[in-house]
Design an enzyme around this catalytic site. Structure first.
Site: not given
Length: 204
Positions: A142, A165, A173-174, A200
Site C-alpha cells: 500500500y 475499487n 487491486c488484489h 498468479e
C-alpha cells in the site's frame, strides 16, 4: 357462477422454456438499446472466486461485483449512481466474460476491454490508474502504491481506494498487499484474494 382467477385459468399451462425466455430477454435488450433506453447492461458469470456480476455502460465496464457483495444490492446502487435503466443484456458483456475466462484459465495476463471509471473520483481514481501498471505475478505494498500515486503519506487512502475499487480483477487491486507481505483485506473476501495471488504465483 364464479369467474376463474388468473391462476386457475392458466393452471396446467406450461411456461416458456429457458431458451424461449433467453430469446425474449435478448429481444427486449436489443429493443431497449436501439431506442436508447438501456444505460446499464449486466450479466453474471461463474468463476473460481464465485459468481461475478458484470455491468457496463456504453462507455465501458463500470462494475465487477463478487457474490458476497449481494448482486441485487449492487444493481440497486448502480440504479442510483448511474441510471435506473438497467437490464440483463449478456451480449454487451460477452467480450468481458471472454477475457475473464482467458484470465482464469491462464491465457490472459492483462485486460483490454474499455472501462468506465465514473464510480471512482479524485485520488481513488489515480490509485486505480496505477494498479493497472502492476504486472501479473507481482505485488506492491500500500505504501508503494501511495508513493507511485504521488502521495506517499496517503497509505490509508490507498487502502480505501482498493477496498472500494468498482472494477476488481480487471483493475488488479488484489496485487496490493501489506508491507509485511500478508494479503490484507479485499472486496471479494480474503479467500478470493489469496486464490487470485496463488493463481498468479505470488501467494503470501
Amino acid at each position: 357462477m364464479t369467474e376463474p382467477s388468473d391462476t386457475e385459468l392458466f393452471e396446467g399451462v406450461p411456461g416458456p422454456d429457458e431458451a424461449t425466455t433467453a430469446r425474449l430477454r435478448a429481444r427486449l435488450a436489443g429493443l431497449a438499446q436501439r431506442d436508447g433506453l438501456l444505460d446499464v447492461a449486466y450479466r453474471t458469470v461463474d468463476s473460481p472466486v464465485g459468481p461475478l456480476l458484470l455491468a457496463a455502460t456504453e462507455e465501458g465496464l463500470v462494475r465487477v461485483a463478487f457474490g458476497v457483495e449481494g448482486h441485487d444490492d449492487v444493481l440497486a446502487e448502480l440504479a442510483g449512481a448511474v441510471s435506473p435503466r438497467i437490464l440483463a443484456a449478456p451480449a454487451r458483456l460477452d467480450p468481458v466474460a471472454r477475457e475473464l475466462d482467458e484470465y482464469f484459465t491462464g491465457r490472459r495476463r492483462a485486460f483490454d476491454v474499455p472501462l468506465d471509471f465514473r464510480l471512482s473520483k479524485g485520488f481513488r481514481r489515480e490509485v486505480l490508474t496505477h494498479l493497472a501498471e502492476i504486472p501479473y505475478g507481482s505485488t506492491e505494498s500500500y505504501a508503494q502504491v501511495a508513493a507511485a500515486s504521488g502521495s506517499p503519506r496517503a497509505v490509508r487512502a490507498v487502502g480505501t481506494a482498493c477496498a472500494t475499487n468498482p472494477l476488481p480483477l480487471v483493475v488488479p487491486c488484489h496485487r496490493v498487499v501489506r508491507s509485511d507481505g500478508t494479503s490484507g483485506r479485499y472486496r471479494g473476501g480474503e479467500a478470493a484474494k489469496l486464490t487470485l495471488l496463488a493463481m498468479e504465483g505470488r501467494a503470501r
